[in-house]
Design a protein around this motif. Structure first.
Motif, PDB file in Angstrom:
ATOM      1  N   GLY A   1      44.010  28.527  41.717  1.00  0.00           N
ATOM      2  CA  GLY A   1      44.245  29.849  41.144  1.00  0.00           C
ATOM      3  C   GLY A   1      43.967  30.945  42.156  1.00  0.00           C
ATOM      4  N   GLN A   2      44.673  32.061  42.008  1.00  0.00           N
ATOM      5  CA  GLN A   2      44.512  33.198  42.911  1.00  0.00           C
ATOM      6  C   GLN A   2      44.026  34.427  42.144  1.00  0.00           C
ATOM      7  OE1 GLN A   2      47.747  32.347  46.391  1.00  0.00           O
ATOM      8  NE2 GLN A   2      48.482  33.603  44.719  1.00  0.00           N
ATOM      9  N   SER A   3      42.966  35.066  42.654  1.00  0.00           N
ATOM     10  CA  SER A   3      42.448  36.309  42.083  1.00  0.00           C
ATOM     11  C   SER A   3      42.126  36.102  40.598  1.00  0.00           C
ATOM     12  CB  SER A   3      43.457  37.436  42.315  1.00  0.00           C
ATOM     13  OG  SER A   3      42.898  38.696  42.049  1.00  0.00           O
ATOM     14  N   PHE A   4      42.738  36.862  39.713  1.00  0.00           N
ATOM     15  CA  PHE A   4      42.536  36.686  38.278  1.00  0.00           C
ATOM     16  C   PHE A   4      42.795  35.240  37.867  1.00  0.00           C
ATOM     17  CE2 PHE A   4      44.655  36.802  34.025  1.00  0.00           C
ATOM     18  CZ  PHE A   4      43.554  37.147  33.261  1.00  0.00           C
ATOM     19  N   GLY A   5      43.807  34.621  38.486  1.00  0.00           N
ATOM     20  CA  GLY A   5      44.127  33.233  38.190  1.00  0.00           C
ATOM     21  C   GLY A   5      43.036  32.268  38.615  1.00  0.00           C
ATOM     22  N   ALA A   6      42.271  32.633  39.651  1.00  0.00           N
ATOM     23  CA  ALA A   6      41.159  31.789  40.091  1.00  0.00           C
ATOM     24  C   ALA A   6      40.067  31.759  39.038  1.00  0.00           C
ATOM     25  CB  ALA A   6      40.610  32.298  41.414  1.00  0.00           C
ATOM     26  N   LEU A   7      39.729  32.934  38.515  1.00  0.00           N
ATOM     27  CA  LEU A   7      38.735  33.000  37.449  1.00  0.00           C
ATOM     28  C   LEU A   7      39.195  32.207  36.234  1.00  0.00           C
ATOM     29  CD1 LEU A   7      36.081  34.289  36.328  1.00  0.00           C
ATOM     30  CD2 LEU A   7      37.532  36.146  35.438  1.00  0.00           C
ATOM     31  N   LEU A   8      40.471  32.370  35.859  1.00  0.00           N
ATOM     32  CA  LEU A   8      40.991  31.654  34.696  1.00  0.00           C
ATOM     33  C   LEU A   8      40.992  30.145  34.931  1.00  0.00           C
ATOM     34  CD1 LEU A   8      42.272  31.826  31.892  1.00  0.00           C
ATOM     35  CD2 LEU A   8      44.513  32.103  33.001  1.00  0.00           C
ATOM     36  N   ALA A   9      41.367  29.724  36.138  1.00  0.00           N
ATOM     37  CA  ALA A   9      41.382  28.291  36.446  1.00  0.00           C
ATOM     38  C   ALA A   9      39.988  27.694  36.303  1.00  0.00           C
ATOM     39  CB  ALA A   9      41.908  28.068  37.863  1.00  0.00           C
ATOM     40  N   TYR A  10      38.983  28.386  36.830  1.00  0.00           N
ATOM     41  CA  TYR A  10      37.622  27.864  36.733  1.00  0.00           C
ATOM     42  C   TYR A  10      37.150  27.829  35.280  1.00  0.00           C
ATOM     43  CZ  TYR A  10      32.642  27.301  36.873  1.00  0.00           C
ATOM     44  OH  TYR A  10      31.380  26.834  36.628  1.00  0.00           O
ATOM     45  N   GLU A  11      37.394  28.898  34.531  1.00  0.00           N
ATOM     46  CA  GLU A  11      36.907  28.954  33.156  1.00  0.00           C
ATOM     47  C   GLU A  11      37.608  27.927  32.274  1.00  0.00           C
ATOM     48  OE1 GLU A  11      34.363  30.652  31.811  1.00  0.00           O
ATOM     49  OE2 GLU A  11      33.828  31.357  33.818  1.00  0.00           O
TER      50      GLU A  11
END
Length: 274
Positions: free
Chosen positions: A107-117
């Motif tokens: 995930g990238q940026s906002f997508g990184a946070l979403l991927a982890y959560e």
């Protein structure tokens, strides 16, 4: 007279949609590592098409199709981050429980946070073996970004999308609308202390990223009991874009079965730590 032998025809599978939530830009006939990719704020699944083509056949990209844009423009965005993560978790679970093989998240940026959560929300036996977070601070530091105060037009310039849509005012407004929607959801995120996941976790950032100090990457180490590493790569805020495949070599090396030590690696230098 010699007869020319016709060259073999290479059949390329057409992109396909999996339900409402996933786009597979370059389907693979075999079942390689399945890499679920989460777009940045305002981004859509098609941004991962170059990555999907470049990383095949080592991996098959499944890109998340967020609501309120593109082919899902009539699908409303969930009211807050918790609801969005829950919806994505529900949508992705059947594709993880089918016993089809290895998989990971990018995930990238906002997508990184979403991927982890989303990884954290999954049952322990369905969590990805690898989570790669790009251009994002760790969850505890996410609030410091003050997402609700970011100027969407400035973010459009920072992510390099302005050049792609500046010739068409309608495209600009569509892009800004998607960014505003995602920033509003991002602003509702609240970090709550939790047990670290067991997945391997790797944090990356572009050396020219104006939105993230590359020294922040080490903060992700506390979020996994598994192997951890981080690296600074050439590039800006977004590494994978509609015209750049992103960190293909790094991802390919990380998902190789031979990679990753049995015990956590905690080196915080700018080189890979496993």
């Amino acid at each position: 007279m010699s007869t020319a032998t016709p060259s073999a025809t290479v059949r390329v599978a057409r992109p396909r949609i999996e339900g409402d939530w996933f786009f597979v830009p370059a389907p693979q006939a075999h079942r390689p590592f399945r890499l679920f990719c989460f777009p940045h704020a305002g981004g859509d699944a098609t941004a991962y098409t170059p990555l999907a083509r470049a990383i095949a056949p080592a991996a098959e990209v499944w890109a998340l199709r967020p609501p309120a844009r593109g082919g899902r423009s009539r699908h409303p965005m969930p009211a807050d981050f918790t609801a969005l993560a829950a919806d994505v978790t529900a949508a992705i679970t059947p594709h993880l429980a089918d016993g089809g093989g290895r998989f990971g998240f990018y995930g990238q940026s906002f997508g990184a946070l979403l991927a982890y959560e989303v990884a954290r929300s999954l049952p322990a036996d369905l969590r990805p073996e690898l989570v790669v977070v790009a251009g994002a601070p760790c969850p505890a530091e996410w609030a410091d970004r003050e997402s609700k105060d970011l100027d969407p037009a400035e973010l459009l310039r920072t992510t390099g999308l302005e050049e792609l849509v500046q010739a068409d005012p309608d495209l600009v407004e569509l892009a800004l609308s998607g960014i505003r929607t995602d920033l509003a959801v991002s602003a509702t995120f609240r970090h709550r202390p939790h047990a670290p996941i067991g997945s391997a976790l790797y944090a990356v950032a572009g050396a020219e990223d104006p939105m993230l100090a590359t020294t922040d990457l080490g903060g992700w180490a506390a979020y996994t009991r598994g192997p951890f590493g981080h690296r600074v790569l050439p590039g800006g805020h977004l590494l994978a874009t509609v015209d750049q495949p992103g960190p293909v070599d790094l991802l390919t090396s990380l998902l190789a079965p031979s990679q990753g030590p049995a015990t956590p690696a905690r080196d915080t230098k700018e080189q890979p730590s496993w």
